[in-house]
Scaffold this motif. Structure first.
Motif, short mmCIF file in Angstrom:
data_model
loop_
_atom_site.label_atom_id
_atom_site.label_comp_id
_atom_site.label_asym_id
_atom_site.label_seq_id
_atom_site.Cartn_x
_atom_site.Cartn_y
_atom_site.Cartn_z
N VAL A 156 0.86 -1.18 0.00
CA VAL A 156 0.00 0.00 0.00
C VAL A 156 0.89 1.22 0.00
CG1 VAL A 156 -1.75 1.31 1.24
CG2 VAL A 156 -1.80 -1.18 1.31
N LEU A 157 0.89 1.96 -1.09
CA LEU A 157 1.75 3.14 -1.20
C LEU A 157 0.89 4.35 -1.48
CD1 LEU A 157 4.68 4.43 -1.81
CD2 LEU A 157 4.10 3.95 -4.19
N GLU A 158 0.98 5.36 -0.66
CA GLU A 158 0.19 6.56 -0.94
C GLU A 158 0.90 7.41 -1.98
OE1 GLU A 158 -0.94 9.05 2.35
OE2 GLU A 158 -2.04 10.38 1.03
N LEU A 159 0.15 7.90 -2.95
CA LEU A 159 0.69 8.84 -3.91
C LEU A 159 0.15 10.21 -3.52
CD1 LEU A 159 0.13 6.76 -7.19
CD2 LEU A 159 2.21 6.96 -5.84
N VAL A 167 -4.97 9.07 -3.17
CA VAL A 167 -4.61 8.08 -4.17
C VAL A 167 -3.63 7.08 -3.57
CG1 VAL A 167 -3.56 7.73 -6.43
CG2 VAL A 167 -4.96 9.75 -6.01
N PHE A 168 -3.93 5.81 -3.75
CA PHE A 168 -3.06 4.75 -3.24
C PHE A 168 -2.70 3.80 -4.37
CE2 PHE A 168 -5.16 6.16 0.58
CZ PHE A 168 -4.14 6.12 1.52
N ALA A 169 -1.47 3.30 -4.32
CA ALA A 169 -1.06 2.29 -5.29
C ALA A 169 -1.25 0.93 -4.65
CB ALA A 169 0.39 2.50 -5.68
N LEU A 170 -1.88 0.02 -5.39
CA LEU A 170 -2.07 -1.36 -4.93
C LEU A 170 -1.61 -2.31 -6.01
CD1 LEU A 170 -5.73 -1.09 -3.54
CD2 LEU A 170 -3.64 -1.03 -2.19
#
Lengths: 604, 75
Positions: A423-426, B58-61
């Motif tokens: 889970v990475l926030e942009l 915005v989150f990357a999954l």
């Protein structure tokens, strides 16, 4: 009256301007950044208002109170511990619904809370208006709106804290589902007038994460950052060198005037001082350029996009995309980057990132690489900084490749296990504050790292001087060392001198080349600053060929981390095993590569 | 259908998460709960991970993780 100091804790999601508000209230400069997980340890600041002293605690950013990464545990334990007299929950006005989850979770534990809706200006720009009074009624605690960069907001927050500190609070009420509740409340207090997908950010994203252009952009940005660092550091390094030369002469004269014995002045001036000065003059300028540049990219929000672009290859190797961030940081300083690995949630992936971080050359290793480039790539204009930066970028890509290779190898063997959820926030793009960023990154990062390096450089210089000036059987101990190492060095395409220099430079990579020069010139102390041309001439005189240079460059890229980095790995991973492994992995890689280069060269 | 089948520009509504324990909690924290709207806003240049707009951020999954999040397509 309370006897212990009044404690006020700041908590909030990552990246909501919490640290900025905290700094403004306490005047303490603590670094903030535009990627999640920046505040890795809670920091303490003092605020004085109305004759009273308040202790402010900046807790690590967290999305919830029942999370799993180390920094999030800190926050949970602190709040549940009940030590705080007041908790300020900082929320991001641009996405209130998510931020309210944490606020509601805190409210389940205590009602001694003030909710601060920050970034109201950004929310307004995005066409969001928030009914703060209604929010306060719904939550049952004071709510105020702030703009982190505005002085008046900070005053308002200060007043709100002082007003509410000893107000009686009601008992906490359990909430069934904080997530659903936060959505309901946000729906009641927010009015959105514009498209809510943040079109501007998505447009920038489409360019920076473009199918074709994303990677060239990354490569180019890296090359430009390196070029600015190298080229920009040249002159200040020379000035500092000249300045320290004068200092050294003055020191020597001063000691002579005091009738100090030769060995004392030699030990102190040629040993301790010379090495300390050299480390500072080589290290300070590039770092003072690299870190602000890094911080600007960070504040703008580009670095999480790098992680986004590169996650796939990392995932293939069983690693975490956030490792890309720690690798970028490794170009500045590997030891700081290893601390930065805390942003990676899973322990397995965190250890992977720590073990492979040294494949990224820190800028202490740049000068050696840059100086040797013309010896390998003969015919290239030697003084061409842009070309040097481009070739250096190539070498760094080699380091990246090796990182992937070892990550894959380790996750198949020693560090096997399933990938943790990613889970990475942009975060939204933000305009960086240039002046602030530069001052802050120099104060926080550069000077701290420099201090740490200086602390080891001086004693090492002393030891180096003793080794160079104690003679046994007609040779100095240092010369004996290089004689002993000569056969090993030769096998790997180098020589005894440079191998000894690598070993002695364990505390600071900056002094590899100076030590080698000192051995070649048979001097009793570090030689004065050589120009790159003079360095290369001296190396050629001592039997270097392009193969030697290439092997030395390769070994510079792939060898054991400096002592500070090793100790940091031990501390962060909690085990000596990982520290030993972190030293062995790059060293073995380097030796194998050198051997292959030498054997390959024999074929031609 | 699952979240990985939602194309960029499309919006889905979360039906349930096939996760337990820490991961489920983590995803819940960022707003992935039943009934939540989730919009795919882009993919990484190599096709994975993807970026999703959830609750204002915005989150990357990763695709592998998205396969365990059941959704129904909106509109």
């Amino acid at each position: 009256m309370v006897e212990r100091p009044i404690q006020i804790a700041f908590c909030g999601n990552p990246n909501v301007g919490k640290s900025t508000l905290f700094n403004a209230l306490t005047g303490l400069h603590q670094h903030t950044g535009n990627w999640p997980g920046k505040t890795v340890e809670s920091s303490l600041g003092i605020m004085k208002a109305g004759g009273e002293t308040y202790h402010l605690i900046d807790l690590p950013g967290t999305y919830s109170l029942d999370a799993r990464s180390p920094e999030e545990t800190v926050t949970r334990d602190y709040i549940c511990g009940g030590a705080a007299d007041l908790i300020v929950v900082v929320c991001d006005g641009t996405c209130l619904a998510r931020n309210l989850i944490l606020a509601l979770q805190v409210l389940q534990i205590t009602r001694r809370v003030v909710v601060c809706v920050n970034l109201m200006d950004e929310a307004r720009k995005k066409g969001i208006s928030i009914d703060l009074q209604r929010l306060s009624r719904l939550l049952g605690v004071p709510v105020l709106g702030t703009e982190a960069r505005k002085r008046s907001s900070v005053k308002k927050l200060e007043k709100c804290i002082v007003d509410n500190i000893f107000q009686p609070a009601s008992a906490p009420v359990p909430i069934d589902s904080p997530v659903a509740e936060s959505q309901r409340i946000a729906g009641l207090v927010e009015t959105r007038t514009r498209s809510f997908l943040q079109e501007r950010d998505r447009k920038i994203d489409r360019v920076l994460t473009h199918k074709i252009w994303a990677y060239p952009t990354m490569f180019l940005l890296l090359a430009v950052v390196l070029w600015l660092t190298i080229e920009g550091a040249n002159y200040p390094s020379q000035w500092l060198g000249a300045f320290f030369q004068t200092c050294q002469t003055l020191l020597r004269k001063g000691l002579q005037a005091l009738h100090a014995p030769w060995w004392l002045s030699g030990f102190l001036v040629e040993g301790c001082a010379a090495t300390l000065f050299r480390v500072v003059s080589v290290m300070l300028p590039p770092m003072a350029i690299f870190f602000p540049l890094f911080t600007l990219l960070e504040d703008f929000g580009y670095l999480p996009r790098v992680a986004f672009n590169l996650d796939r290859p990392f995932a293939r190797c069983g690693a975490c995309g956030k490792q890309a961030l720690t690798m970028c940081m490794g170009l500045g300083c590997n030891a700081s980057a290893i601390v930065g690995c805390r942003i990676i949630d899973s322990k397995r992936e965190r250890i992977l990132a720590m073990l492979t971080n040294n494949f990224m050359p820190c800028n202490g290793r740049f000068p050696l690489l840059i100086t040797l480039i013309p010896l390998v790539f003969v015919g290239l204009p030697a003084g061409n900084g842009a070309m040097g930066a481009l070739i250096l970028t190539g070498f760094i890509l080699l380091g990246v490749l090796m990182t992937f290779l070892w990550s894959k190898l380790l996750s198949c063997t020693l560090l096997s296990g399933t990938s943790a959820a990613f889970v990475l926030e942009l975060p939204p793009y933000r305009k960086p504050e240039f002046l602030h960023t530069i001052v802050r990154s120099i104060l926080d990062r550069t000077l701290r790292i420099l201090g740490r390096a200086a602390a080891v450089a001086a004693p090492v210089g002393g030891i180096l001087w003793i080794l160079a000036n104690v003679f046994v059987g007609g040779r100095s101990l240092l010369a004996w060392g290089s004689v002993v190492l000569e056969p090993i060095g030769t096998i790997f395409g180098m020589d005894g001198v440079i191998l000894l220099a690598f070993l002695l430079a364990l505390p600071a990579n900056e002094i590899v080349l100076p030590i080698a020069l000192m051995l070649y010139t048979q001097g009793g102390g570090l030689p004065p600053e050589f120009s790159p041309e003079a360095t290369r001439a001296l190396l050629l005189e001592n039997g270097w060929t392009w193969v030697t240079a290439l092997c030395v460059m390769t070994f510079c890229l792939f060898h054991f981390p400096c002592s500070t980095a090793l100790l940091t790995i031990k501390k962060e991973s909690g085990s000596t095993k990982w520290m030993v492994l972190a030293a062995m992995i790059p060293t073995i890689t380097g030796l194998i590569c050198c051997l292959l280069i030498r054997l390959g060269a024999l074929l031609f | 259908m699952y979240l990985d089948q939602i194309e960029p520009g499309e919006t889905g509504i979360v039906e349930n998460l096939a996760w337990v324990g820490d991961v489920a909690r983590r995803l819940r924290d960022i707003g992935l709960v039943e009934g939540m709207e989730i919009t795919c806003v882009g993919r990484s240049p190599l096709g994975d991970p993807s970026a999703y707009f959830i609750l204002g951020s915005v989150f990357a999954l990763r695709r592998a993780d998205c396969r365990r999040i059941a959704v129904r397509r909106c509109r």
